[in-house]
Design an enzyme around this catalytic site. Structure first.
Site, PDB file in Angstrom:
ATOM      1  N   SER A  61       0.852  -1.198   0.000  1.00  0.00           N
ATOM      2  CA  SER A  61       0.000   0.000   0.000  1.00  0.00           C
ATOM      3  C   SER A  61       0.879   1.236   0.000  1.00  0.00           C
ATOM      4  CB  SER A  61      -0.895   0.034   1.235  1.00  0.00           C
ATOM      5  OG  SER A  61      -1.561   1.289   1.309  1.00  0.00           O
ATOM      6  N   TYR A  99      -1.752   0.220  10.290  1.00  0.00           N
ATOM      7  CA  TYR A  99      -1.931  -0.368   8.952  1.00  0.00           C
ATOM      8  C   TYR A  99      -0.754   0.019   8.059  1.00  0.00           C
ATOM      9  CZ  TYR A  99      -3.785  -0.783   4.160  1.00  0.00           C
ATOM     10  OH  TYR A  99      -3.948  -1.067   2.827  1.00  0.00           O
TER      11      TYR A  99
END
Ligand code: NAP
Length: 251
Positions: free
Chosen positions: A146, A160
């Site tokens: 990501s 995250y």
């Protein structure tokens, strides 16, 4: 069919994983797709893949749990009767968004269990099918990272972001560990993509609001990420090892 490549996609029932299953089926891969809760969505993707003329089946497993990972790979082995040749390590979640000091520790642990430990253990299980050291034929692994890994996701989910930083390290190390065994390992780094993950984080409007921070001035599609994944899975990427393709609209 025994001469078709066999691809397992974790989190293949929705979003980026589902788009990857569709493209992989269209390209002639047999598909094993994993999901955790949404059996109807997973079965629908498997049916779409079969309609394209390949074999496809959905497998329920929570890939944050060791026993489920073992059962998933054993079930895929039993169903297809030949070693996996391609693996897309895609299942992931953010947890409910907040500043770190307001986050429930369980949210953080759950995210790391899925995005880090689950990813590493599923890659381990895939290597045990693909490596010639274990009777496999080699293949290709694509890990879904990501842009959060380098943006840090302040005020949203720094845990995250940290979990995806781990995916970038995993990609590099595993690529170098396996390069001599005919297994390529690469990553795709999605930017802000239109999937359910934002609503699941508790902020359905997150992606649309972020548009003004994206040089391309729009959110990306799951299919645009799947396109990059398919390139890395394919022999067109034969000399790409430890690579990481950013599909971020310039963000
Ligand atoms: P999504 O639309 O929320 O879909 C998540 C998928 O993962 C679903 O198939 C879900 O299965 C499955 N899943 C969730 N928890 C699981 C578990 N414990 N075990 C097995 N499967 C599980 O997510 P997405 O946006 O496509 O994200 C896919 C990957 O891209 C993730 O790794 C995510 O971090 C990464 N990513 C996404 C974006 C973005 O903007 N969307 C940006 C950067 C990176 P069910 O259908 O059964 O719930």
């Amino acid at each position: 069919m025994a001469d078709r490549p066999l691809c397992l996609v974790t989190g293949g029932s929705r979003g980026i994983g589902a788009a990857t299953c569709r493209r992989a089926a269209a390209a002639g891969y047999d598909i094993a797709l994993n999901y955790v809760r949404d059996a109807a969505a997973a079965d629908a993707i498997a049916a779409e893949a079969r309609a394209m003329g390949v074999e496809a089946e959905a497998f329920q497993a929570d890939v944050s749990k060791d026993a489920d990972i073992d059962a998933l790979f054993a079930a895929v082995d039993a169903r297809f009767g030949r070693p996996l040749t391609h693996f897309v390590c895609n299942a992931g979640a953010t947890g409910k968004l907040s500043r770190l000091d307001e986050a429930d520790p369980k949210t953080i642990r759950d995210t790391i269990d899925l995005n880090v430990t689950g990813a590493i253990l599923t890659c381990q299980a895939a290597v045990k099918r693909m490596s010639p050291k274990h009777g496999g034929k080699g293949g290709s692994i694509v890990i879904v990272s990501s842009a959060a890994a380098r943006l840090g996701s302040p005020n949203e989910f720094v845990w995250y972001a940290a979990s995806k930083g781990a995916m970038d390290s995993l990609t590099l190390g595993l690529a170098r560990e396996l390069a001599g065994e005919g297994i390529r390992v690469n990553a795709v780094t999605p930017g802000m993509i239109d999937t359910d993950i934002h609503a699941s984080s508790g902020d359905p409007g997150r992606a649309a609001r972020a548009e003004k921070t994206i040089p391309a001035a729009r959110v990306g599609t799951a299919d645009e990420i799947a396109s990059a994944i398919m390139y890395l899975l394919s022999d067109d990427a034969a000399y790409v090892m430890g690579g990481n393709i950013a599909v971020t609209g310039g963000r």
